[in-house]
Design an enzyme around this catalytic site. Sequence first.
Site, short mmCIF file in Angstrom:
data_model
loop_
_atom_site.label_atom_id
_atom_site.label_comp_id
_atom_site.label_asym_id
_atom_site.label_seq_id
_atom_site.Cartn_x
_atom_site.Cartn_y
_atom_site.Cartn_z
N LEU A 76 3.82 -3.76 0.88
CA LEU A 76 2.93 -3.26 1.92
C LEU A 76 3.68 -2.19 2.69
O LEU A 76 4.83 -2.38 3.06
CB LEU A 76 2.56 -4.38 2.89
CG LEU A 76 1.25 -5.11 2.70
CD1 LEU A 76 1.04 -6.11 3.83
CD2 LEU A 76 0.08 -4.14 2.65
N TYR A 77 3.01 -1.06 2.92
CA TYR A 77 3.61 0.03 3.69
C TYR A 77 2.90 0.13 5.03
O TYR A 77 1.67 0.03 5.09
CB TYR A 77 3.50 1.35 2.94
CG TYR A 77 4.45 1.42 1.76
CD1 TYR A 77 5.70 2.01 1.89
CD2 TYR A 77 4.10 0.87 0.54
CE1 TYR A 77 6.57 2.06 0.82
CE2 TYR A 77 4.98 0.91 -0.55
CZ TYR A 77 6.21 1.51 -0.39
OH TYR A 77 7.08 1.56 -1.45
N TYR A 78 3.68 0.32 6.08
CA TYR A 78 3.12 0.32 7.43
C TYR A 78 3.18 1.71 8.07
O TYR A 78 4.07 2.49 7.77
CB TYR A 78 3.90 -0.65 8.32
CG TYR A 78 3.73 -2.09 7.90
CD1 TYR A 78 2.76 -2.89 8.47
CD2 TYR A 78 4.52 -2.62 6.89
CE1 TYR A 78 2.59 -4.20 8.07
CE2 TYR A 78 4.36 -3.93 6.48
CZ TYR A 78 3.40 -4.72 7.07
OH TYR A 78 3.23 -6.01 6.65
N PRO B 283 -0.68 -1.90 8.36
CA PRO B 283 -0.53 -1.46 6.97
C PRO B 283 -1.39 -0.23 6.72
O PRO B 283 -2.52 -0.15 7.21
CB PRO B 283 -1.05 -2.66 6.17
CG PRO B 283 -1.02 -3.81 7.09
CD PRO B 283 -1.21 -3.27 8.46
N LEU B 284 -0.84 0.73 6.01
CA LEU B 284 -1.61 1.91 5.60
C LEU B 284 -2.74 1.48 4.68
O LEU B 284 -2.57 0.58 3.85
CB LEU B 284 -0.70 2.87 4.81
CG LEU B 284 0.29 3.70 5.60
CD1 LEU B 284 1.34 4.26 4.63
CD2 LEU B 284 -0.43 4.83 6.30
#
Lengths: 181, 181
Positions: A35-37, A99-100
Amino acid sequence: MYEVEVKVKLKNPEDVRKRLEELGEKVRTVRQRDLYYQHPCRDFAETDEALRLRCSDDKVALTYKGPKVGREKSRVELEVVVDDFETTDAILRHLGFEPLEHAEVKKLRTVYTLEVNGEKVVAALDEVEGLGTFLELECKADDESEVDEKEKLLVSILEELRVEGKRVRHSYLEMLLDQGE
Amino acid sequence: MYEVEVKVKLKNPEDVRKRLEELGEKVRTVRQRDLYYQHPCRDFAETDEALRLRCSDDKVALTYKGPKVGREKSRVELEVVVDDFETTDAILRHLGFEPLEHAEVKKLRTVYTLEVNGEKVVAALDEVEGLGTFLELECKADDESEVDEKEKLLVSILEELRVEGKRVRHSYLEMLLDQGE
């Protein structure tokens, strides 16, 4: 120390897998969810940073990647192992990190090691949800002058593995974000 | 579930320590170092939140505390164990979280358990750098109606331990910040 990498989107993943089993040594298979934030008050796309929470079968890790610097695009990379994915995600959200969208990378990664001309090469066969199957080859160069030569070595291994497909330079995250647009 | 707590700044720490050794069971002694961070784009003092990195002898933990809610001042508390203090601190700083000034709490905590009227009570004897020695007694209440009664129990234990000193309601962080002002 430089990391040299080539990545190909495979047209013939099963053939490549067989060749890897013959020529290399299988190290492990791991399911990874990334997960990218986004930062609560700055735009990581602009600052060229990333904050990633990775859940693997065997561990959970939080990773910060700093902006790319220099011609070889090296960057600060800091990683800590945490004991719980959900709690870390909850802490980040309470702090304002969201999250993006389209930025959850799920993949099944099988890692092999190959020995070519005395050079240790790591091969990762990645089945990425929504993107397809990729092969990443990686080795190390002691300094910048070695980078080209090491890249040629990796390309020669692609031939030996009879890889068919297009070389890609984007990260899985970038590819998923492109798709989501 | 409620946590009921009383805390006293001790005038007679060595007497209390002896009484604890007689009446209770010593669980462990641990050196703890806490760093509190400020948020890059909101004021935790205003929002009543806290982000703490705690280094103990046995583990490192990152803790988020949400705003106090309700009469009993319960709050969200989320904690993950991380594998490295320095790296976690470096990630937080890269993300824009800076440690608050005068907000490093260092203490030697000795934990005892006591059994009083069938009630399990945890007693922590804290030698806090720059503040003195404190005794914290803690037990649990199943619902709000039990809180007063449990607090009375804790106060009776203070008497049994022959505690001399002033009861305090502030956290060590608040006391240190007050001193720093």
